[in-house]
Design an enzyme around this catalytic site. Structure first.
Site: not given
Ligand code: IPM
Ligand code: MG
Length: 370
Positions: A142, A193, A226, A250, A254
């Site tokens: 990042y 990884k 993975d 990240d 999700d």
């Molecule tokens: C998260 C989001 C952010 C990230 C974006 C909005 C920059 O996806 O907080 O998970 O990638 O960290």
């Molecule tokens: Mg995210």
């Protein structure tokens, strides 16, 4: 009366409407329980770009640095697709994380019993799920330099992102994961990884060493990221705390979010190191979901992730454990009664609006607070 300084950054999309529900809780707590919250507001993301041509102004950054805690809605949307990369909405969030040095991002994934059937996975796979992803938040790809697109001059371009970790960054996030594991089921799974990436080799080495030096009482496993993703959807209940880098965190968070039935349910907290004098940590609380521009302004958004983020704020920034417990319980009770926003409503159940969900949880919270 203690004052508690909160900065509210509503942001874009559904950020303002979900934050408005939290504001009702703050007003109620100040009125009925003399909690002394002082709120300031600022702009972030596309909203800040429209006002100042930047994704967050210096004045609002200064407010964030001075606050006891920052509550963050969401940023981004198609309206700002064309703005320069440096001032895109997401840059405001990344600047907050970096300047406040919020290296530890806690993303709990809890499957509320009432929602086990809303997950895309089988009910028995997710029922009772309670895992915590600890994501490193200020390093890795990042922020690594160089980060650029260069013109090679032969009709080709080259894009470069840099994945970089120093050992101290790995050691401090591992420490956070081990400490938290001790308050839960005492197990940590570290994901990287190392079969492909040097940063993975070092990650593995430093986590192992930190465990050896200070946390031998905690059970530690290593998994390739993975395979970890695969295991998360195969049998997520095998995990307790997962610690991983910024990018893997990240993605894996999700995945974990969706296990719980809806992205609209999950809160997160980001912390800096404790202040040497006061012991308090800089903190930012935000829902894991994004700005959801497709439903913004329609009163359809689920405010639960934002409310649960406020519960984390009460618990971690202000040690208001009872209020935090009551707020989490209020959310669970309302879900048990079958109240649903559109994202979690099964066929045949009429969804309530953002405001109705907020009001219903608030009424339950008031009853619990007595
Ligand atoms: C998260 C989001 C952010 C990230 C974006 C909005 C920059 O996806 O907080 O998970 O990638 O960290
Ligand atoms: Mg995210």
């Amino acid at each position: 009366m203690a004052t508690r300084k909160l900065l509210l950054l509503h942001g874009d999309g559904i950020g303002p409407e979900t934050m408005a529900e939290v504001e009702k809780f703050i007003a109620y707590m100040n009125e009925a329980h003399a909690t002394g919250f002082e709120t300031e507001e600022g702009l972030v993301g596309g909203a800040a770009y429209d006002a100042h041509g930047k994704s967050i102004s210096e004045a609002d950054m200064a407010k964030a640095m001075a606050a006891d805690a920052v509550l963050f809605g969401a940023v981004g949307g198609p309206k700002w697709d064309g703005v320069p990369y440096e001032v895109r909405p997401e840059a405001g969030l990344l600047r907050l994380r970096k300047d406040m040095e919020l290296f530890a991002n806690l993303r709990p994934a809890i499957c509320y019993p009432a929602l086990a059937s809303a997950s895309s996975l089988r009910q028995d796979v997710v029922e009772g799920l309670d895992i915590l992803i600890v994501r490193e938040l200020t390093g890795g790809v990042y922020f690594g330099e160089p980060k650029e697109i260069i013109d090679l001059g032969n009709g080709q371009k080259r894009a470069i992102d840099t994945q970089v970790y120093d050992s101290y960054e790995i050691e401090r996030i591992a420490g956070v994961a081990f400490e938290l594991a001790r308050t839960r089921s005492n197990r940590v799974t570290s994901m990287e990884k190392r079969n492909v990436m040097k940063s993975g080799v070092l990650w593995n080495e430093v986590v192992t060493q930190t465990h050896q030096d200070r946390y031998q009482d905690v059970e530690l496993d290593h998994m390739l990221a993975d395979a970890g993703g695969m295991q998360l959807v195969r049998w997520p209940k095998q995990f307790d705390v997962i610690v991983t880098d910024n990018l893997f965190g990240d993605m894996l968070s999700d995945v974990a979010a969706m296990l719980t039935g809806s992205l609209g349910m999950l809160p997160s907290a980001s912390f800096g190191a404790p202040d040497e004098k006061t012991g308090s940590r800089k903190a930012l609380y935000e829902p894991v979901h994004g700005s959801a521009p497709d439903i913004a302004g329609q009163g359809k958004a689920n405010p639960i992730a934002m409310l649960a983020s406020f519960a984390m704020c009460l618990r971690y920034s202000f040690q208001m454990v009872e209020a935090a417990d009551h707020l989490e319980k209020a959310i669970a009770n309302v879900l048990d009664r079958g109240v649903r926003t559109a994202d979690i409503a099964p066929d045949g159940v009429a969804p309530v609006s953002t405001v109705e969900m907020g009001d219903t949880v608030l009424a339950e919270f008031r009853a619990l607070m007595g």
